[in-house]
Design a protein around this motif. Structure first.
Motif, PDB file in Angstrom:
ATOM      1  N   VAL A   6       0.836  -1.203   0.000  1.00 22.63           N
ATOM      2  CA  VAL A   6       0.000   0.000   0.000  1.00 22.63           C
ATOM      3  C   VAL A   6       0.870   1.253   0.000  1.00 22.63           C
ATOM      4  CG1 VAL A   6      -1.670   1.328   1.348  1.00 22.63           C
ATOM      5  CG2 VAL A   6      -1.968  -1.127   1.078  1.00 22.63           C
ATOM      6  N   ILE A   7       1.931   1.256   0.787  1.00 24.99           N
ATOM      7  CA  ILE A   7       2.844   2.398   0.816  1.00 24.99           C
ATOM      8  C   ILE A   7       3.504   2.582  -0.547  1.00 24.99           C
ATOM      9  CG2 ILE A   7       5.010   3.250   1.806  1.00 24.99           C
ATOM     10  CD1 ILE A   7       4.101   2.009   4.469  1.00 24.99           C
ATOM     11  N   GLY A   8       3.913   1.490  -1.164  1.00 29.59           N
ATOM     12  CA  GLY A   8       4.522   1.571  -2.494  1.00 29.59           C
ATOM     13  C   GLY A   8       3.570   2.133  -3.535  1.00 29.59           C
ATOM     14  N   VAL A   9       2.317   1.701  -3.486  1.00 29.99           N
ATOM     15  CA  VAL A   9       1.309   2.207  -4.426  1.00 29.99           C
ATOM     16  C   VAL A   9       1.076   3.693  -4.186  1.00 29.99           C
ATOM     17  CG1 VAL A   9      -1.128   2.076  -5.053  1.00 29.99           C
ATOM     18  CG2 VAL A   9       0.205  -0.006  -4.832  1.00 29.99           C
ATOM     19  N   CYS A  10       1.029   4.098  -2.921  1.00 31.09           N
ATOM     20  CA  CYS A  10       0.824   5.518  -2.603  1.00 31.09           C
ATOM     21  C   CYS A  10       1.974   6.373  -3.117  1.00 31.09           C
ATOM     22  CB  CYS A  10       0.646   5.710  -1.097  1.00 31.09           C
ATOM     23  SG  CYS A  10      -0.935   5.139  -0.476  1.00 31.09           S
ATOM     24  N   VAL A  11       3.188   5.894  -2.933  1.00 29.76           N
ATOM     25  CA  VAL A  11       4.356   6.634  -3.432  1.00 29.76           C
ATOM     26  C   VAL A  11       4.324   6.711  -4.955  1.00 29.76           C
ATOM     27  CG1 VAL A  11       6.873   6.549  -3.634  1.00 29.76           C
ATOM     28  CG2 VAL A  11       5.785   6.149  -1.427  1.00 29.76           C
ATOM     29  N   LEU A  12       3.992   5.612  -5.591  1.00 28.65           N
ATOM     30  CA  LEU A  12       3.896   5.594  -7.046  1.00 28.65           C
ATOM     31  C   LEU A  12       2.822   6.566  -7.543  1.00 28.65           C
ATOM     32  CD1 LEU A  12       4.876   4.184  -9.662  1.00 28.65           C
ATOM     33  CD2 LEU A  12       2.993   2.601  -9.348  1.00 28.65           C
ATOM     34  N   ILE A  14       1.664   9.285  -5.980  1.00 27.77           N
ATOM     35  CA  ILE A  14       2.023  10.685  -5.749  1.00 27.77           C
ATOM     36  C   ILE A  14       3.031  11.156  -6.793  1.00 27.77           C
ATOM     37  CG2 ILE A  14       3.921  10.411  -4.105  1.00 27.77           C
ATOM     38  CD1 ILE A  14       2.645  12.675  -2.485  1.00 27.77           C
ATOM     39  N   ILE A  15       3.963  10.298  -7.161  1.00 27.24           N
ATOM     40  CA  ILE A  15       4.943  10.664  -8.190  1.00 27.24           C
ATOM     41  C   ILE A  15       4.262  10.796  -9.548  1.00 27.24           C
ATOM     42  CG2 ILE A  15       6.967   9.836  -9.460  1.00 27.24           C
ATOM     43  CD1 ILE A  15       7.919   8.600  -6.797  1.00 27.24           C
ATOM     44  N   LEU A  16       3.409   9.848  -9.872  1.00 27.93           N
ATOM     45  CA  LEU A  16       2.694   9.886 -11.147  1.00 27.93           C
ATOM     46  C   LEU A  16       1.790  11.113 -11.231  1.00 27.93           C
ATOM     47  CD1 LEU A  16       2.215   8.308 -13.772  1.00 27.93           C
ATOM     48  CD2 LEU A  16       0.321   7.178 -12.619  1.00 27.93           C
ATOM     49  N   ALA A  17       1.101  11.428 -10.130  1.00 30.71           N
ATOM     50  CA  ALA A  17       0.198  12.579 -10.117  1.00 30.71           C
ATOM     51  C   ALA A  17       0.971  13.887 -10.227  1.00 30.71           C
ATOM     52  CB  ALA A  17      -0.641  12.577  -8.846  1.00 30.71           C
ATOM     53  N   PHE A  18       2.166  13.916  -9.698  1.00 32.81           N
ATOM     54  CA  PHE A  18       2.979  15.130  -9.800  1.00 32.81           C
ATOM     55  C   PHE A  18       3.514  15.316 -11.212  1.00 32.81           C
ATOM     56  CE2 PHE A  18       6.839  17.676  -9.298  1.00 32.81           C
ATOM     57  CZ  PHE A  18       6.337  18.745  -8.566  1.00 32.81           C
ATOM     58  N   LEU A  19       3.913  14.228 -11.849  1.00 28.39           N
ATOM     59  CA  LEU A  19       4.505  14.336 -13.179  1.00 28.39           C
ATOM     60  C   LEU A  19       3.459  14.514 -14.281  1.00 28.39           C
ATOM     61  CD1 LEU A  19       7.295  11.620 -12.917  1.00 28.39           C
ATOM     62  CD2 LEU A  19       7.535  14.100 -12.728  1.00 28.39           C
ATOM     63  N   VAL A  20       2.405  13.718 -14.258  1.00 25.62           N
ATOM     64  CA  VAL A  20       1.350  13.802 -15.268  1.00 25.62           C
ATOM     65  C   VAL A  20      -0.019  13.752 -14.581  1.00 25.62           C
ATOM     66  CG1 VAL A  20       2.535  12.984 -17.340  1.00 25.62           C
ATOM     67  CG2 VAL A  20       1.744  11.339 -15.686  1.00 25.62           C
ATOM     68  N   PRO A  21      -0.509  14.907 -14.125  1.00 26.42           N
ATOM     69  CA  PRO A  21      -1.740  14.915 -13.322  1.00 26.42           C
ATOM     70  C   PRO A  21      -2.961  14.320 -14.024  1.00 26.42           C
ATOM     71  CG  PRO A  21      -0.698  17.074 -13.302  1.00 26.42           C
ATOM     72  CD  PRO A  21       0.064  16.222 -14.261  1.00 26.42           C
ATOM     73  N   ARG A  22      -3.135  14.601 -15.304  1.00 22.63           N
ATOM     74  CA  ARG A  22      -4.324  14.097 -15.997  1.00 22.63           C
ATOM     75  C   ARG A  22      -4.290  12.585 -16.174  1.00 22.63           C
ATOM     76  NH1 ARG A  22      -5.380  18.395 -20.849  1.00 22.63           N
ATOM     77  NH2 ARG A  22      -5.749  20.198 -19.521  1.00 22.63           N
ATOM     78  N   LEU A  23      -3.126  12.059 -16.434  1.00 17.12           N
ATOM     79  CA  LEU A  23      -3.004  10.624 -16.675  1.00 17.12           C
ATOM     80  C   LEU A  23      -2.966   9.809 -15.388  1.00 17.12           C
ATOM     81  CD1 LEU A  23      -0.419  10.590 -19.604  1.00 17.12           C
ATOM     82  CD2 LEU A  23      -2.897  10.382 -19.725  1.00 17.12           C
ATOM     83  N   SER A  24      -2.904  10.475 -14.234  1.00 16.91           N
ATOM     84  CA  SER A  24      -2.827   9.742 -12.978  1.00 16.91           C
ATOM     85  C   SER A  24      -4.184   9.285 -12.483  1.00 16.91           C
ATOM     86  CB  SER A  24      -2.167  10.612 -11.906  1.00 16.91           C
ATOM     87  OG  SER A  24      -3.003  11.692 -11.560  1.00 16.91           O
ATOM     88  N   LYS A  66      -5.678  10.302  -1.142  1.00 17.94           N
ATOM     89  CA  LYS A  66      -5.005  11.469  -0.578  1.00 17.94           C
ATOM     90  C   LYS A  66      -3.628  11.679  -1.200  1.00 17.94           C
ATOM     91  CE  LYS A  66      -6.948  12.240   3.950  1.00 17.94           C
ATOM     92  NZ  LYS A  66      -6.626  12.394   5.377  1.00 17.94           N
ATOM     93  N   SER A  67      -2.893  10.597  -1.424  1.00 21.43           N
ATOM     94  CA  SER A  67      -1.551  10.746  -1.978  1.00 21.43           C
ATOM     95  C   SER A  67      -1.603  11.242  -3.418  1.00 21.43           C
ATOM     96  CB  SER A  67      -0.776   9.436  -1.887  1.00 21.43           C
ATOM     97  OG  SER A  67      -1.359   8.444  -2.683  1.00 21.43           O
ATOM     98  N   ALA A  68      -2.530  10.732  -4.211  1.00 17.86           N
ATOM     99  CA  ALA A  68      -2.655  11.201  -5.591  1.00 17.86           C
ATOM    100  C   ALA A  68      -3.128  12.651  -5.613  1.00 17.86           C
ATOM    101  CB  ALA A  68      -3.620  10.321  -6.366  1.00 17.86           C
ATOM    102  N   GLY A  69      -4.045  12.986  -4.724  1.00 16.78           N
ATOM    103  CA  GLY A  69      -4.512  14.370  -4.637  1.00 16.78           C
ATOM    104  C   GLY A  69      -3.403  15.318  -4.226  1.00 16.78           C
ATOM    105  N   ALA A  70      -2.536  14.869  -3.326  1.00 20.93           N
ATOM    106  CA  ALA A  70      -1.419  15.705  -2.890  1.00 20.93           C
ATOM    107  C   ALA A  70      -0.431  15.938  -4.036  1.00 20.93           C
ATOM    108  CB  ALA A  70      -0.709  15.046  -1.715  1.00 20.93           C
ATOM    109  N   GLY A  71      -0.222  14.924  -4.860  1.00 18.43           N
ATOM    110  CA  GLY A  71       0.669  15.093  -6.007  1.00 18.43           C
ATOM    111  C   GLY A  71       0.122  16.092  -7.005  1.00 18.43           C
TER     112      GLY A  71
END
Length: 80
Positions: A6-12, A14-24, A66-71
């Motif tokens: 779960v932590i790994g998915v959250c980190v992934l 947040i990084i994906l959402a920061f780099l490409v928000p629409r595709l996340s 929450k992690s994707a939203g934060a990214g």
């Protein structure tokens, strides 16, 4: 082990959402759908046991969102 996944998915996410928000959004929905399916199966246990077994899955869904939203929010605050 499950906590690490779960932590790994959250980190992934947040990084994906920061780099490409629409595709996340797609991977976020997929991860939440997977956790939701696990929660539905766990909720089939009788009585209070079903509620207790469902709780970790709902908490992980909330953490993923929450992690994707934060990214996405962090990306939106960049000056460029």
């Amino acid at each position: 082990m499950v906590v690490g996944i779960v932590i790994g998915v959250c980190v992934l996410l947040i990084i994906l959402a920061f780099l490409v928000p629409r595709l996340s959004r797609g991977p976020e929905r997929g991860a939440q759908r997977t956790a939701g399916a696990g929660g539905q199966v766990a909720g089939l246990a009788p009585g209070r046991l079903g509620q207790w077994l469902r709780k970790p899955f709902s908490k992980s869904q909330k953490a993923m969102g929450k992690s994707a939203g934060a990214g996405r929010k962090g990306r939106g605050r960049l000056p460029f």
